[in-house]
Design a protein around this motif. Sequence first.
Motif, mmCIF file in Angstrom:
data_model
loop_
_atom_site.group_PDB
_atom_site.id
_atom_site.type_symbol
_atom_site.label_atom_id
_atom_site.label_comp_id
_atom_site.label_asym_id
_atom_site.label_seq_id
_atom_site.Cartn_x
_atom_site.Cartn_y
_atom_site.Cartn_z
ATOM 1 N N GLN A 1 7.638 19.801 31.811
ATOM 2 C CA GLN A 1 7.061 19.328 32.677
ATOM 3 C C GLN A 1 5.704 18.820 31.844
ATOM 4 N N GLY A 2 5.258 18.990 30.790
ATOM 5 C CA GLY A 2 4.166 18.547 29.677
ATOM 6 C C GLY A 2 5.014 17.226 29.317
ATOM 7 N N PRO A 3 4.089 16.223 28.024
ATOM 8 C CA PRO A 3 4.543 15.107 27.784
ATOM 9 C C PRO A 3 5.672 15.475 26.978
ATOM 10 N N GLY A 4 6.532 16.633 26.397
ATOM 11 C CA GLY A 4 7.166 16.683 25.727
ATOM 12 C C GLY A 4 6.928 15.765 24.554
ATOM 13 N N PRO A 5 8.545 16.422 23.466
ATOM 14 C CA PRO A 5 8.370 15.758 21.781
ATOM 15 C C PRO A 5 8.507 14.033 22.108
ATOM 16 N N LYS B 1 13.730 17.076 23.965
ATOM 17 C CA LYS B 1 13.911 16.384 24.945
ATOM 18 C C LYS B 1 14.902 15.267 25.303
ATOM 19 N N ASN B 2 15.091 15.125 26.310
ATOM 20 C CA ASN B 2 16.319 14.870 26.801
ATOM 21 C C ASN B 2 16.242 13.283 27.604
ATOM 22 N N TRP B 3 16.315 12.165 27.898
ATOM 23 C CA TRP B 3 15.287 10.976 28.436
ATOM 24 C C TRP B 3 15.260 11.512 29.538
ATOM 25 N N GLY B 4 15.134 12.220 30.659
ATOM 26 C CA GLY B 4 14.880 12.341 31.732
ATOM 27 C C GLY B 4 13.657 13.769 32.037
ATOM 28 N N GLY C 1 7.218 8.243 31.647
ATOM 29 C CA GLY C 1 5.278 9.148 31.388
ATOM 30 C C GLY C 1 6.251 10.317 31.698
ATOM 31 N N PRO C 2 5.623 11.525 31.558
ATOM 32 C CA PRO C 2 5.724 12.273 31.883
ATOM 33 C C PRO C 2 5.884 12.985 33.415
ATOM 34 N N ARG C 3 5.049 12.407 34.261
ATOM 35 C CA ARG C 3 5.231 12.158 35.372
ATOM 36 C C ARG C 3 5.683 10.909 36.419
ATOM 37 N N ASP C 4 6.392 10.207 35.309
ATOM 38 C CA ASP C 4 7.213 8.956 35.792
ATOM 39 C C ASP C 4 8.262 9.279 36.972
ATOM 40 N N ILE D 1 21.621 10.523 43.843
ATOM 41 C CA ILE D 1 21.236 10.384 42.931
ATOM 42 C C ILE D 1 19.505 10.395 43.535
ATOM 43 N N PHE D 2 18.781 11.152 42.225
ATOM 44 C CA PHE D 2 16.880 11.385 42.926
ATOM 45 C C PHE D 2 16.307 10.895 41.569
ATOM 46 N N ASN D 3 14.894 11.301 42.028
ATOM 47 C CA ASN D 3 13.909 9.905 40.697
ATOM 48 C C ASN D 3 13.164 12.018 39.871
ATOM 49 N N ASN D 4 13.301 12.749 40.513
ATOM 50 C CA ASN D 4 13.091 13.710 39.545
ATOM 51 C C ASN D 4 14.065 14.681 39.475
ATOM 52 N N PRO D 5 14.304 15.130 38.065
ATOM 53 C CA PRO D 5 15.357 15.794 37.185
ATOM 54 C C PRO D 5 14.891 18.015 38.106
ATOM 55 N N ASN D 6 13.705 17.477 37.479
ATOM 56 C CA ASN D 6 13.332 19.344 38.208
ATOM 57 C C ASN D 6 13.133 19.554 39.498
ATOM 58 N N ASP D 7 12.607 18.919 40.317
ATOM 59 C CA ASP D 7 12.402 18.953 41.751
ATOM 60 C C ASP D 7 13.312 20.316 41.943
#
Length: 470
Positions: A7-11, A27-30, A314-317, A393-399
């Motif tokens: 959820q945050g910026p990640g390492p 973390k993974n890229w997505g 970025g974390p919110r991209d 395909i979608f634009n937010n893996p965590n949705d």
Amino acid sequence: MACIPCQGPGPDLEAEYSKVTSNRPLKNWGRSYQFTPAIVVEATTFEDVIEAVQDTEKYPTPVRALGNIHTVTEAVVNEGGTVVLMRKLNQIIAVGNDDEGQTVTAQAGTTLLELHNWLGKKGLEMLVAPEIGDASVGSIVGSVTKDAGPGPSSETGSLYKAIVGVKYVDHMGRVVRLSKKEHAADLGLFKCSEGLLGIVLEVTFRIFPESLVQLSLKIMKTKDMVKKISTDILSKTRTAFILVQPELSFIETREPAPVGAEASSEFWWSLIAAFKLPNFQHGLVLFPFPFLKFLPYRACLYRRTQVNHYGEPGPRDNRLDFSWYEYPFERFEEVVTAFNAFTLDFAERHNGWRPGACATYFMERMTDKPHGWFSCKGKGYEKAGMSFTLDPIFNNPNDPNWRAFVKECNVFAVAHGGRVALTQTREMDRDTYLACPGQVPLKEAPNKRFTTPFFARFVEREGEDIEIPL
């Protein structure tokens, strides 16, 4: 579960770390998975990899090699184990020759983009050019890849066909070499192993003189596209990449450029790339299907121009996420029509939510592949022939809607004779995996040195009937 959605910026994978670090978050890229191995090794020599495998006290089991971590599934996660980062082992060693033609050998951390560009400077190419160029060559040895480039069916569609040799470290820390000429069966099994039999050090690919490919865009109503796929879109020399929505389909056909054709100007290709790359990188969030009919294009390009670098989001991209499925081409109209109906039904049940589109590629299955994706094993796939993918395909893996949709896609795949891939099909479980035609439990190293908890769900189990009928 040992991983949590980011959820945050990640390492920061590009931060400076010592060669061996403890409890370093990855973390993974997505940004769909974050995990903390007990030990992370930044390998700069083959000896670093060998030591990480041999020294079981210093480097806890399981050991997993990673490249740029673009995998979209939990396959990358190794909580509490040892991760060997291979990206600094990125030397392209040499162009060579064997009985069948030219080859190129590269270290496992070399990215596909680096390799394609290096070959292009020498007037050479691989006939398979997956568009995510940040994938490392070591990571794709045991994983599914797909591409829509034209050419001989024996050489195109998947990098599995292009790999003619590997050098790897086995579970005892021994360096093993396999070649297609001398160890075809063993090499085939290794390429189906998902990394459970060893850590790749080098990969050798079949290469060819570089040639131009003609790309053309058309937009069709999807109900028309599924009926005309064999007559107006595909041919013996022409293949296609298609983005499918229930209403419209974006169709980019690809075929050998006409004799005497010259490469389109760099300026022209830059315009196309400026439109395509950001949209794909961000999960089709800005893809204006209805307006594309006003922007048809035809260009003659080299395959390497289709291979892209995706910057760190970025974390919110918005960022690309997808889930992979394979079906027999003979059932194209039936499956695509049913899937679109399923998508619209899901949207009705979820306040209009639906994915951006489905990515569709076409390729000839491999008669010599032991099992699983793109093999001639399992009901509906027994004969040599073509398969197609249908990857939402979608634009937010965590949705949460996206994750719910993918789970239902897995059920759809089983019901319609589809196949999955552990590194590219999300939300996967053992029962679903084994219910798909031609997929069998994975073989692992005898000491389980490379078996992470995720892959432990899918390996052969003692005391069970592991002879899954194909």
